[in-house]
Design an enzyme around this catalytic site. Sequence first.
Site, PDB file in Angstrom:
ATOM      1  N   LEU A 165      29.321  49.352  20.181  1.00 62.73           N
ATOM      2  CA  LEU A 165      28.826  48.127  20.806  1.00 62.73           C
ATOM      3  C   LEU A 165      27.750  47.447  19.973  1.00 62.73           C
ATOM      4  CD1 LEU A 165      28.339  49.601  24.425  1.00 62.73           C
ATOM      5  CD2 LEU A 165      30.461  48.754  23.364  1.00 62.73           C
ATOM      6  N   TYR A 169      28.776  34.342  11.961  1.00 65.87           N
ATOM      7  CA  TYR A 169      28.882  35.389  12.979  1.00 65.87           C
ATOM      8  C   TYR A 169      30.345  35.760  13.209  1.00 65.87           C
ATOM      9  CZ  TYR A 169      28.754  37.616  17.577  1.00 65.87           C
ATOM     10  OH  TYR A 169      28.916  38.478  18.622  1.00 65.87           O
ATOM     11  N   LYS A 194      32.349  39.394  12.571  1.00 61.61           N
ATOM     12  CA  LYS A 194      33.015  40.139  13.646  1.00 61.61           C
ATOM     13  C   LYS A 194      34.490  40.362  13.312  1.00 61.61           C
ATOM     14  CE  LYS A 194      31.119  41.243  16.927  1.00 61.61           C
ATOM     15  NZ  LYS A 194      30.294  42.448  17.204  1.00 61.61           N
ATOM     16  N   ASN A 196      31.780  35.020  26.646  1.00 62.73           N
ATOM     17  CA  ASN A 196      30.369  35.109  27.030  1.00 62.73           C
ATOM     18  C   ASN A 196      30.209  36.088  28.188  1.00 62.73           C
ATOM     19  OD1 ASN A 196      28.915  32.707  25.505  1.00 62.73           O
ATOM     20  ND2 ASN A 196      30.946  32.001  26.141  1.00 62.73           N
ATOM     21  N   PRO A 247       9.534  40.399  78.063  1.00 66.40           N
ATOM     22  CA  PRO A 247       9.866  41.053  79.346  1.00 66.40           C
ATOM     23  C   PRO A 247       9.895  40.059  80.499  1.00 66.40           C
ATOM     24  CG  PRO A 247       8.283  42.382  78.132  1.00 66.40           C
ATOM     25  CD  PRO A 247       8.412  41.093  77.376  1.00 66.40           C
ATOM     26  N   GLY A 248      10.943  40.187  81.333  1.00 68.02           N
ATOM     27  CA  GLY A 248      11.088  39.331  82.513  1.00 68.02           C
ATOM     28  C   GLY A 248      11.663  37.967  82.235  1.00 68.02           C
TER      29      GLY A 248
END
Length: 381
Positions: free
Chosen positions: A64, A114, A118, A143, A293-294
């Site tokens: 890699l 580049y 490669k 990408n 409550p209630g």
Amino acid sequence: MKILITGANGFIGQNLITSLHNLPAGWNSGFDVEEKLYLMEYDMESSPKLLEEYTKECDFVFHLAGVNRPKNSDEFMEGNAGLTESLLNHLKNNHNKAPVLITSSIQAELDNAYGISKKVAEEMVLQYGKENGVQTFVYRLPNVFGKWCRPNYNSVVATFAFQIARDIPITIHDSAHKMQLVYIDDVITEFLLALTGKEHRAQSFCYIPTTYETTVGEIAHFLHSFRQSRNNIQIPCMEENSLEKKLYSTYLSYLPENMFSYALNAHIDARGSFTELFRSADRGQVSVNITKPGIIKGNHWHHTKTEKFVVISGHGVIRLRKIQDSNVIEYFVDGEKPEVIDIPPGYTHQIVNNGSSDLITVIWCSECYDPNHPDTYFLEI
């Protein structure tokens, strides 16, 4: 099984190593990961002697490592083709026929420094495989985006996500510029398939089966919408394999650590409170309702809108009545025994806190509330 990984500290390398360390036992026909998986991590800063040692024993190579942002263009050939040549020579000299997987780039088809470096590295690996009877895997990656990718380096997604998360203006020269993206988890999944001999292959090259065609403008639109979702509480599209889902996961990974939390708009009165948590375009909304409550809340019905009530704390009763009938249906609810109560259309309903503490109810509604079309009609039980 000894696995050599060059570029171990890089974006793809970190994700691969993490995945290899967390493989479940039996992931490959009974393969015992904890006892038999050993990783040999090599990076550009490592001693060249270490590469020579690793190539004596490795059973599989993930190559890699590479250079994509050098100080001068000559370093492309040295860092990409040169390191590849060194790796292959060590394997050959050590009589090691371990399979070799190399990450190349779609720029290998272009006439730039580049891309040329490669492509030379690709050809070296393919020729080495033919001459020495070694299995090779050459991936021309588009990408790659995902967590742990460096912003302001080689990924527009990482750069935009980092900036937008910090409210830093982004620069777009051509919003219509087309891009091909691949998500890091899809890359790693494919690499694990290659490790087990189940790679996707087209002639001499291998490929990632899930990729995305998009534009720079669309990427920016998604990322801006994720930032805005903290205000409009919209959940992005979470369909399996959607680009939006994977971009959202990536965006969150770039949030500053002091910005993980954000406030919600709670509607509070003497009866308790009501707070919308999440909205989605096609899945309605989720809210939390606190009843003192209630107190009785509700006493309304809907034509089309449906709801699901789940009491998660306290004690109470949920009552429903079909609007044409007098028969009242009661469900006594307890936070210690959560259950879902469906609220059909055409039934007026109420929730009553008959306990001594707050009654907390999570509510899913099939529609996001729209004050212009509320579909809510008052009617006493």
